[in-house]
Scaffold this motif. Structure first.
Motif, PDB file in Angstrom:
ATOM      1  N   ALA A  92       7.336 -30.113 -12.544  1.00 44.83           N
ATOM      2  CA  ALA A  92       6.838 -28.730 -12.605  1.00 44.83           C
ATOM      3  C   ALA A  92       6.607 -28.217 -11.197  1.00 44.83           C
ATOM      4  CB  ALA A  92       5.550 -28.662 -13.420  1.00 44.83           C
ATOM      5  N   MET A  93       6.918 -26.941 -10.986  1.00 43.89           N
ATOM      6  CA  MET A  93       6.703 -26.299  -9.686  1.00 43.89           C
ATOM      7  C   MET A  93       5.281 -25.736  -9.640  1.00 43.89           C
ATOM      8  SD  MET A  93       9.571 -26.602  -7.993  1.00 43.89           S
ATOM      9  CE  MET A  93       9.486 -25.337  -6.739  1.00 43.89           C
ATOM     10  N   VAL A  94       4.645 -25.904  -8.499  1.00 46.74           N
ATOM     11  CA  VAL A  94       3.309 -25.346  -8.304  1.00 46.74           C
ATOM     12  C   VAL A  94       3.358 -24.355  -7.142  1.00 46.74           C
ATOM     13  CG1 VAL A  94       2.067 -27.320  -9.244  1.00 46.74           C
ATOM     14  CG2 VAL A  94       2.696 -27.315  -6.840  1.00 46.74           C
ATOM     15  N   PRO A  95       2.550 -23.309  -7.209  1.00 50.36           N
ATOM     16  CA  PRO A  95       2.641 -22.264  -6.175  1.00 50.36           C
ATOM     17  C   PRO A  95       2.054 -22.660  -4.828  1.00 50.36           C
ATOM     18  CG  PRO A  95       0.892 -21.754  -7.731  1.00 50.36           C
ATOM     19  CD  PRO A  95       1.618 -22.950  -8.279  1.00 50.36           C
ATOM     20  N   ASP A  96       1.040 -23.533  -4.839  1.00 44.86           N
ATOM     21  CA  ASP A  96       0.401 -23.889  -3.569  1.00 44.86           C
ATOM     22  C   ASP A  96      -0.281 -25.252  -3.687  1.00 44.86           C
ATOM     23  OD1 ASP A  96      -1.971 -23.409  -5.026  1.00 44.86           O
ATOM     24  OD2 ASP A  96      -1.946 -21.300  -4.429  1.00 44.86           O
ATOM     25  N   VAL A  97      -0.871 -25.694  -2.583  1.00 38.89           N
ATOM     26  CA  VAL A  97      -1.517 -26.997  -2.531  1.00 38.89           C
ATOM     27  C   VAL A  97      -2.732 -27.054  -3.443  1.00 38.89           C
ATOM     28  CG1 VAL A  97      -2.700 -28.654  -1.038  1.00 38.89           C
ATOM     29  CG2 VAL A  97      -0.701 -27.425  -0.191  1.00 38.89           C
ATOM     30  N   LYS A  98      -3.457 -25.938  -3.544  1.00 44.75           N
ATOM     31  CA  LYS A  98      -4.651 -25.905  -4.386  1.00 44.75           C
ATOM     32  C   LYS A  98      -4.288 -26.184  -5.845  1.00 44.75           C
ATOM     33  CE  LYS A  98      -8.583 -23.011  -5.674  1.00 44.75           C
ATOM     34  NZ  LYS A  98      -9.243 -21.686  -5.519  1.00 44.75           N
ATOM     35  N   ALA A  99      -3.189 -25.590  -6.301  1.00 42.41           N
ATOM     36  CA  ALA A  99      -2.752 -25.815  -7.681  1.00 42.41           C
ATOM     37  C   ALA A  99      -2.293 -27.248  -7.883  1.00 42.41           C
ATOM     38  CB  ALA A  99      -1.633 -24.837  -8.037  1.00 42.41           C
ATOM     39  N   LEU A 100      -1.643 -27.812  -6.840  1.00 39.28           N
ATOM     40  CA  LEU A 100      -1.197 -29.205  -6.923  1.00 39.28           C
ATOM     41  C   LEU A 100      -2.381 -30.149  -7.056  1.00 39.28           C
ATOM     42  CD1 LEU A 100       0.909 -31.480  -6.680  1.00 39.28           C
ATOM     43  CD2 LEU A 100       0.741 -31.253  -4.189  1.00 39.28           C
ATOM     44  N   VAL A 101      -3.410 -29.939  -6.240  1.00 39.29           N
ATOM     45  CA  VAL A 101      -4.595 -30.788  -6.289  1.00 39.29           C
ATOM     46  C   VAL A 101      -5.278 -30.674  -7.643  1.00 39.29           C
ATOM     47  CG1 VAL A 101      -6.881 -31.166  -5.304  1.00 39.29           C
ATOM     48  CG2 VAL A 101      -4.944 -30.710  -3.800  1.00 39.29           C
ATOM     49  N   GLU A 102      -5.318 -29.473  -8.189  1.00 39.15           N
ATOM     50  CA  GLU A 102      -5.951 -29.256  -9.481  1.00 39.15           C
ATOM     51  C   GLU A 102      -5.217 -30.003 -10.593  1.00 39.15           C
ATOM     52  OE1 GLU A 102      -8.828 -27.977 -12.035  1.00 39.15           O
ATOM     53  OE2 GLU A 102      -8.766 -27.803  -9.851  1.00 39.15           O
ATOM     54  N   LYS A 103      -3.876 -29.973 -10.547  1.00 38.50           N
ATOM     55  CA  LYS A 103      -3.087 -30.685 -11.552  1.00 38.50           C
ATOM     56  C   LYS A 103      -3.254 -32.197 -11.417  1.00 38.50           C
ATOM     57  CE  LYS A 103       0.570 -27.432 -12.776  1.00 38.50           C
ATOM     58  NZ  LYS A 103       0.380 -27.590 -14.243  1.00 38.50           N
TER      59      LYS A 103
END
Length: 249
Positions: A230-241
């Motif tokens: 899955a593509m994430v928009p930024d690092v914050k979203a990646l960390v959350e996932k």
């Protein structure tokens, strides 16, 4: 000096294997078979020893079905002098193969036994070590360089912490790693010559070896399929996932 090399017939490394529908093993019907790549390196090393005058005879051995003769002929096309097929319809486990090779070592009295470090079908990485233990011979595994002189073999091998060099008193057992050499291309004239070289066929019973399996395979399954990324928009979203979905943080 006589060199004994063990080779195994396996599913070609370019073939994508499939598990049988009943989960009893891998389906090898109508698939391309070839020599185990690590064993091919072992044959090449033994032939090079003969070409430089270190070895006087190279004997290749295979254990398995009648079709293993093709693998042995390939080894003789590389440059081995003669072959021995220990024919058995059973699925031979590493301990059984080690016992067969030990009986052949007692019979042929080679100064050096070379094997691939492992077979690409079961990846057991056991036969060479078991053979050395059964025969009471010094061993060097994962060889990246082998030099034989004055009744000794100097073996360089890679280990977790770097590399080490071992000195073995012959006779000895050596297993090969990928970095030892690059096997030569087998030419058509050598393939034709290999057909005339001697190939002896014997049974495990002729060597007094019991090849009954000690292990039982309960079930073979394919690795689980990987889920789509899955593509994430930024690092914050990646960390959350990673926290909420993967739960690795």
């Amino acid at each position: 000096m006589k060199v004994l090399v063990a080779v195994k017939r396996v599913v070609d490394y370019n073939v994508k294997v499939r598990v049988r529908s009943d989960g009893s093993g891998v389906d090898v019907a109508n698939v391309k078979m070839s020599m185990n790549p690590f064993d091919e390196i072992a044959v090449e090393e033994a032939v090079r020893m003969k070409e430089t005058g270190v070895a006087t005879e190279v004997i290749v051995v295979s254990c398995g079905v009648t079709q293993c003769q093709e693998t042995l002929r390939t080894a003789m096309a590389i440059g081995a002098d003669r072959a021995i097929l220990v024919e058995s319809a059973e699925d031979l486990q590493p301990l059984a193969v080690a016992k067969i090779l030990k009986a052949l070592v007692d019979k042929e009295q080679p100064s050096l036994v070379i094997l691939g470090k492992q077979a690409i079908d079961d990846d057991s990485n056991q036969t060479g070590q078991m053979l050395a233990a059964l025969a009471g011979l010094p061993q060097a595994t994962f060889a990246a360089k082998v030099v034989v002189s004055d009744g000794k073999a100097t073996v360089s091998r890679e280990v977790d912490g770097g590399s080490e060099t071992l000195s073995l008193t012959l006779p000895a057992v050596v297993t090969t790693d990928l970095r030892l050499n690059e096997p030569r291309y087998v030419t058509l004239p050598n393939i034709m010559k290999a057909k005339k070289k001697p190939l002896e066929t014997i049974k495990p019973a002729d060597l007094g070896v019991d090849v009954a399996p000690r292990l039982k395979t309960l079930r073979v399954v394919e690795p689980p399929k990987r889920s789509a990324g899955a593509m994430v928009p930024d690092v914050k979203a990646l960390v959350e996932k990673l926290k909420t979905e993967a739960k690795v943080l």
